[in-house]
Design an enzyme around this catalytic site. Structure first.
Site, PDB file in Angstrom:
ATOM      1  N   ASP A 122      11.762   7.981  23.074  1.00 43.97           N
ATOM      2  CA  ASP A 122      11.900   9.123  22.168  1.00 43.97           C
ATOM      3  C   ASP A 122      11.341   8.754  20.792  1.00 43.97           C
ATOM      4  O   ASP A 122      11.904   7.915  20.089  1.00 43.97           O
ATOM      5  CB  ASP A 122      13.387   9.482  22.062  1.00 43.97           C
ATOM      6  CG  ASP A 122      13.620  10.875  21.523  1.00 43.97           C
ATOM      7  OD1 ASP A 122      12.706  11.455  20.933  1.00 43.97           O
ATOM      8  OD2 ASP A 122      14.743  11.390  21.696  1.00 43.97           O
ATOM      9  N   ASP A 123      10.241   9.383  20.419  1.00 41.75           N
ATOM     10  CA  ASP A 123       9.604   9.152  19.107  1.00 41.75           C
ATOM     11  C   ASP A 123       8.988   7.763  18.990  1.00 41.75           C
ATOM     12  O   ASP A 123       8.868   7.228  17.880  1.00 41.75           O
ATOM     13  CB  ASP A 123      10.588   9.363  17.951  1.00 41.75           C
ATOM     14  CG  ASP A 123      11.003  10.814  17.761  1.00 41.75           C
ATOM     15  OD1 ASP A 123      10.605  11.660  18.576  1.00 41.75           O
ATOM     16  OD2 ASP A 123      11.738  11.102  16.804  1.00 41.75           O
ATOM     17  N   CYS A 183      10.152  16.891  21.143  1.00 46.39           N
ATOM     18  CA  CYS A 183      10.906  16.392  22.295  1.00 46.39           C
ATOM     19  C   CYS A 183      11.207  17.432  23.373  1.00 46.39           C
ATOM     20  O   CYS A 183      10.881  17.208  24.536  1.00 46.39           O
ATOM     21  CB  CYS A 183      12.184  15.700  21.832  1.00 46.39           C
ATOM     22  SG  CYS A 183      13.002  16.472  20.444  1.00 46.39           S
ATOM     23  N   ARG A 185       9.650  17.232  27.208  1.00 50.78           N
ATOM     24  CA  ARG A 185      10.491  16.996  28.378  1.00 50.78           C
ATOM     25  C   ARG A 185      10.319  18.098  29.416  1.00 50.78           C
ATOM     26  O   ARG A 185      10.316  17.845  30.631  1.00 50.78           O
ATOM     27  CB  ARG A 185      11.947  16.856  27.939  1.00 50.78           C
ATOM     28  CG  ARG A 185      12.173  15.589  27.153  1.00 50.78           C
ATOM     29  CD  ARG A 185      13.400  15.627  26.225  1.00 50.78           C
ATOM     30  NE  ARG A 185      13.233  14.621  25.200  1.00 50.78           N
ATOM     31  CZ  ARG A 185      13.555  13.326  25.347  1.00 50.78           C
ATOM     32  NH1 ARG A 185      14.129  12.919  26.463  1.00 50.78           N
ATOM     33  NH2 ARG A 185      13.329  12.474  24.382  1.00 50.78           N
ATOM     34  N   LYS A 216      19.251  11.297  27.325  1.00 51.21           N
ATOM     35  CA  LYS A 216      19.064  12.539  26.556  1.00 51.21           C
ATOM     36  C   LYS A 216      18.400  13.628  27.398  1.00 51.21           C
ATOM     37  O   LYS A 216      17.329  13.430  27.942  1.00 51.21           O
ATOM     38  CB  LYS A 216      18.210  12.231  25.326  1.00 51.21           C
ATOM     39  CG  LYS A 216      17.735  13.459  24.545  1.00 51.21           C
ATOM     40  CD  LYS A 216      16.951  13.044  23.313  1.00 51.21           C
ATOM     41  CE  LYS A 216      16.245  14.219  22.666  1.00 51.21           C
ATOM     42  NZ  LYS A 216      15.550  13.849  21.409  1.00 51.21           N
ATOM     43  N   HIS A 264      18.281  17.538  26.337  1.00 52.23           N
ATOM     44  CA  HIS A 264      17.642  18.362  25.300  1.00 52.23           C
ATOM     45  C   HIS A 264      16.732  19.447  25.857  1.00 52.23           C
ATOM     46  O   HIS A 264      15.706  19.791  25.274  1.00 52.23           O
ATOM     47  CB  HIS A 264      16.861  17.488  24.305  1.00 52.23           C
ATOM     48  CG  HIS A 264      16.776  18.117  22.944  1.00 52.23           C
ATOM     49  ND1 HIS A 264      15.836  17.779  22.002  1.00 52.23           N
ATOM     50  CD2 HIS A 264      17.536  19.074  22.373  1.00 52.23           C
ATOM     51  CE1 HIS A 264      15.995  18.481  20.912  1.00 52.23           C
ATOM     52  NE2 HIS A 264      17.039  19.285  21.107  1.00 52.23           N
ATOM     53  N   HIS A 268      14.501   7.276  18.554  1.00 50.49           N
ATOM     54  CA  HIS A 268      14.709   8.465  17.712  1.00 50.49           C
ATOM     55  C   HIS A 268      15.730   8.180  16.613  1.00 50.49           C
ATOM     56  O   HIS A 268      16.679   7.423  16.812  1.00 50.49           O
ATOM     57  CB  HIS A 268      15.197   9.609  18.603  1.00 50.49           C
ATOM     58  CG  HIS A 268      15.237  10.962  17.969  1.00 50.49           C
ATOM     59  ND1 HIS A 268      16.145  11.306  16.990  1.00 50.49           N
ATOM     60  CD2 HIS A 268      14.500  12.087  18.195  1.00 50.49           C
ATOM     61  CE1 HIS A 268      15.964  12.571  16.646  1.00 50.49           C
ATOM     62  NE2 HIS A 268      14.965  13.059  17.360  1.00 50.49           N
ATOM     63  N   ASP A 309       7.989  10.747  24.432  1.00 49.48           N
ATOM     64  CA  ASP A 309       7.854  12.203  24.406  1.00 49.48           C
ATOM     65  C   ASP A 309       6.835  12.688  23.379  1.00 49.48           C
ATOM     66  O   ASP A 309       6.194  13.712  23.555  1.00 49.48           O
ATOM     67  CB  ASP A 309       9.208  12.883  24.186  1.00 49.48           C
ATOM     68  CG  ASP A 309       9.918  12.445  22.920  1.00 49.48           C
ATOM     69  OD1 ASP A 309       9.444  11.524  22.232  1.00 49.48           O
ATOM     70  OD2 ASP A 309      10.986  13.023  22.605  1.00 49.48           O
ATOM     71  N   ASN A 310       6.680  11.952  22.282  1.00 47.99           N
ATOM     72  CA  ASN A 310       5.731  12.332  21.225  1.00 47.99           C
ATOM     73  C   ASN A 310       5.515  11.126  20.334  1.00 47.99           C
ATOM     74  O   ASN A 310       6.133  10.073  20.525  1.00 47.99           O
ATOM     75  CB  ASN A 310       6.243  13.523  20.407  1.00 47.99           C
ATOM     76  CG  ASN A 310       7.697  13.439  20.023  1.00 47.99           C
ATOM     77  OD1 ASN A 310       8.528  14.179  20.543  1.00 47.99           O
ATOM     78  ND2 ASN A 310       8.032  12.523  19.138  1.00 47.99           N
ATOM     79  N   LYS A 360       4.609  12.926  14.699  1.00 47.49           N
ATOM     80  CA  LYS A 360       5.359  13.944  15.431  1.00 47.49           C
ATOM     81  C   LYS A 360       5.355  15.263  14.672  1.00 47.49           C
ATOM     82  O   LYS A 360       5.338  15.289  13.455  1.00 47.49           O
ATOM     83  CB  LYS A 360       6.796  13.447  15.614  1.00 47.49           C
ATOM     84  CG  LYS A 360       7.774  14.438  16.229  1.00 47.49           C
ATOM     85  CD  LYS A 360       9.173  13.830  16.271  1.00 47.49           C
ATOM     86  CE  LYS A 360      10.208  14.819  16.815  1.00 47.49           C
ATOM     87  NZ  LYS A 360      11.542  14.220  16.911  1.00 47.49           N
TER      88      LYS A 360
END
Length: 769
Positions: free
Chosen positions: A53-54, A91, A95, A149, A151, A244, A350-351, A413
């Site tokens: 994540d991130d 995110c 996903r 996670k 989300h 993240h 994710d990014n 991001k």
């Protein structure tokens, strides 16, 4: 058991309709028959997706980093690195794209899952006609499990009485352990669910850390699966929330990097870029992109800021290091169980890395989210005593470090520049890959992951799902690349987030960036880049090739309408505080809360107190010597608590380092009816008074800034779970009340005159016209 089809095309579950044996009156006259159980194709691999994540393009050792990631590097050495992989710049959309193979707007997930503005591309939940990878694999003989996670559930559906149609176990995962929201505290997560049930957790162990917990659960479940049915393949989706924000790290992890980043972000961008060139990950076309506007040269910073900003990066490095340690734990299990050779592992982010910390970072992103400048003095003090990066901080590193994470690319991001969409992709599968250790340089996109996994296994995408006609993926399989270098099967792709747009067609890319918030002045501020010659987007060629810009603009417009990208909306979190009309009654309805229940979600309590008048009535019995929490709302960053301590009633509005405490009040033994009454005066000003048994004991007292909701935890009655709301009793555990509580009633009143909270989205839409 599949059952037979009816003339309507629906399955028939009648066990006799498909029976192919013979039924007589007695067993000797009968012939038994068993339908073939659903099974995966013979030899099908296990599938393990590790989704970070991130994490930026250069944050792993095998992608140029100095952070120690030996276990992930080993996956790359025995697998494939895809260096021309793109994702989408946030995110929830990423996903949704990963799990469905669909463009995220087309399935209702064009923004993070916190808004529902009333347009098809932005309902915040994956549409029912877009089967997830878990649903497809589960229908074809796989066990399906997820940790971490999610989300992909609309914010207002994250509570116990919500429509759970979009929760993980309703979208194909037989087992789920994790949280449903965007972010959480690594040391004391606010709400962990197992399946659809909130985990009963009042206090976390001192050594608790979320990434470790997700990994322990995943390993436990894979062990149970292997013990129970080793011939059945599994799909495990490990969706880490790391790295993240909040950038939390265990002391032993960040301590490994103490002093490592004193040279600053300029030096580390250059060293990562040099390593990328030296290892052949990139070539000379990949010039190091410039820093974003406003980022100072490290040498121009005063020494005290250099020391603080370096500490932020030490924490980030420790958090990434911890990810790698947990990947190592997973691989150790797979090897010990003999599962490593036929487990298809996909590891990605994710990014790109996030710049939400702003130019100078922050020790408390909650303050920054509410417009409060970073408190460097507090951050320095916390760094010195070891609390920065602990559960008492909400740390986010400065933009300069985000650009290190995304090196050699530009931006981060939330934008479709390559810094926001180019991230690592590693595929590891000893039994099925050719050329282990190779780097693939042809283009792959996030929507290609699910089609590729299905292609590898030998499964077709279904024609129907849950009674809906299933829409087919937008992505394409890159299975040939798993064996040898092969040209990309894709040629074009759009990107959009918060009105920032891009379109890639062959070697050309157009991109348009918009300011966050305010009026969109123009939609025609397109830049043009030749990605073949300039993959780091250093040279805008729009003025030299206006005809290409026009051609790609038209293509973007066409696919934007087809995928429900329009209407564009450049608001940031402002769009998360408005509501659709069907929630109007809910956010204005008084609620009763009771003891002996689990924490009630922030999405319930938050709107009742957000920048508005409200009353909280607490009815309980008190006798001398009894003490504890009557109610606790939120956490130390933003929270309210009424509690009894030292035979005095106390109320505190806690705002991180600046709690506002009412004077202590004396009570007469017996039944208590206590009212805390807030008035929101506008411009984020508020005041409150305390009334006990009809008598005002504390007159209206300034309680500014007004509370605009709670960020993580909801409301507890009779104790304060997980992270304590009030520092004064933080050492008392959950500080459960030792008397009896009847109920706590929250009665919402009028919004502040200038408040946007709980406003109908349709009203604001008219105002923007």
């Amino acid at each position: 058991m599949s059952g037979s089809k009816t003339t309507s095309g629906l399955k028939n579950g009648d066990p006799g309709k498909a029976f192919k044996g013979k039924i007589g009156r007695v067993i000797p006259e009968s012939t038994p028959w068993w339908p073939e159980p659903t099974a995966a194709p013979k030899g099908a691999p296990n599938v393990l997706i590790i989704y970070l994540d991130d994490l930026g393009f250069s944050d792993l050792g095998c992608f140029g980093s100095e952070i120690e990631t030996p276990n992930i590097d080993a996956l790359a050495a025995g697998g494939l690195r895809f260096m021309n992989y793109t994702t989408v710049p946030m995110c929830s959309p990423a996903r949704a794209a990963l799990l469905t193979g669909k463009n995220p707007h087309s399935v209702g997930c064009g923004w993070i899952a916190h808004a529902n503005p009333g347009f098809p591309g932005y309902y915040s939940e994956i549409s029912n006609d877009a089967p997830t990878l878990a649903e497809i694999l589960g229908e074809n003989g796989y066990s399906t499990m997820m940790v971490g996670k999610w989300h992909n559930t609309w914010h207002h559906n994250v509570h116990e009485a919500a429509d759970k149609n979009s929760w993980p176990t309703q979208r194909g995962f037989e087992r789920f352990y994790g949280f449903l929201d965007a972010e959480t505290n690594y040391f004391c997560p606010d709400k962990i669910y197992e399946g659809n049930v909130l985990k009963d957790m009042d206090t976390y162990a001192e050594d608790y850390f979320a990434t470790d917990d997700w990994t322990s659960k995943a390993i436990s479940w894979m062990k149970e699966h292997n013990s129970s049915e080793p011939h059945r393949p599994f799909f495990m989706y490990m969706a880490f929330n790391a790295p993240h924000m909040p950038i939390h790290a265990k002391a032993q992890d960040s301590g490994k990097y103490a002093g490592r980043y004193a040279a600053g972000w300029d030096a580390f961008r250059q060293s990562r870029h040099a390593k990328q060139l030296a290892t052949g990950l990139v070539d000379e076309r990949y010039a190091l992109a410039p820093m974003p506007p406003g980022v100072p040269a490290w040498a121009d910073l005063p020494a005290e800021k250099q020391a603080l900003f370096a500490k932020y990066m030490e924490l980030y490095a420790g958090l990434v290091d911890n990810i790698d340690q947990n990947v190592g734990r997973v691989m150790a299990f797979l090897r010990a169980a003999g599962l490593d050779q036929n487990t298809l592992i996909v590891l990605s982010s994710d990014n790109g890395a996030s710049a939400v910390g702003g130019l100078e970072g922050t020790p408390n992103f909650i303050d920054q989210r509410e417009g409060v400048p970073p408190n460097h003095a507090a951050a320095k003090a916390m760094a010195e005593d070891g609390r920065l990066g602990s559960h008492e901080s909400m740390t986010a590193y400065p933009t300069g470090w985000a650009q290190v994470s995304n090196a050699p690319f530009y931006f981060f991001k939330r934008t479709p520049m390559n810094g926001g969409i180019r991230v690592p992709l590693i595929v590891h599968w000893p039994k099925g890959l050719g050329e282990p250790g190779a780097v693939r340089k042809d283009w792959v996109h996030v929507t290609d992951i699910t089609p590729t996994i299905l292609d590898v296994i030998g499964l077709a995408h279904p024609d129907a799902i849950k009674g809906f006609e299933a829409r087919k993926p937008d992505g394409v399989s890159f299975k040939p690349m798993l064996q040898a270098a092969a040209p990309s099967a894709r040629a074009e792709q759009y990107y959009e987030l918060e009105a920032n747009r891009a379109y890639i067609a062959g070697d050309w890319k157009i991109a348009s960036l918009q300011p966050r918030g305010g009026k969109i002045e123009t939609l025609d501020n397109w830049m043009l880049f030749n990605l073949k010659d300039d993959p780091t987007e250093c040279h805008n060629l729009a003025s030299q090739h206006p005809e290409i810009v026009q051609e790609l603009m038209a293509k973007f417009d066409e696919v934007a309408f087809a995928n429900y990208v329009y209407p564009l909306d450049n608001r940031d979190l402002a769009r998360a505080i408005t509501i659709p009309p069907f929630l109007k009654e809910s956010v204005n309805t008084p609620r009763d809360f009771y003891p002996d229940t689990q924490t009630i979600s922030k999405v319930i309590i938050g709107p009742l107190i957000a920048d508005r008048n409200f009353r909280i009535l607490s009815e309980f019995d008190w006798q001398p010597g009894q003490e504890g929490v009557i109610f606790a709302i939120g956490e130390i960053f933003v929270g309210l608590s009424l509690y009894v301590m030292n035979d005095r009633l106390q109320f505190t509005y806690h705002r991180w380092m600046s709690p506002i405490e009412m004077p202590e009040a004396v009570m007469t033994p017996g039944h208590q009816s206590v009212v805390v009454e807030f008035e929101a005066l506008g411009k984020r000003r508020s005041r409150a008074r305390l009334v006990i048994n009809g008598i005002e004991v504390v007159a209206m007292t300034d309680m500014s800034p007004s509370i605009i909701g709670v960020h993580y935890e909801g409301i507890d009655i009779g104790l304060d779970r997980r992270q304590r709301t009030i520092s004064k009793y933080a050492g008392r555990g959950s500080f459960a009340y030792t008397g009896s509580i009847e109920r706590v009633r929250v009665e919402p009143g009028d919004q502040a005159p200038d408040s946007l909270f709980n406003r109908l989205e349709s009203e604001l839409t008219k105002m923007r016209d």
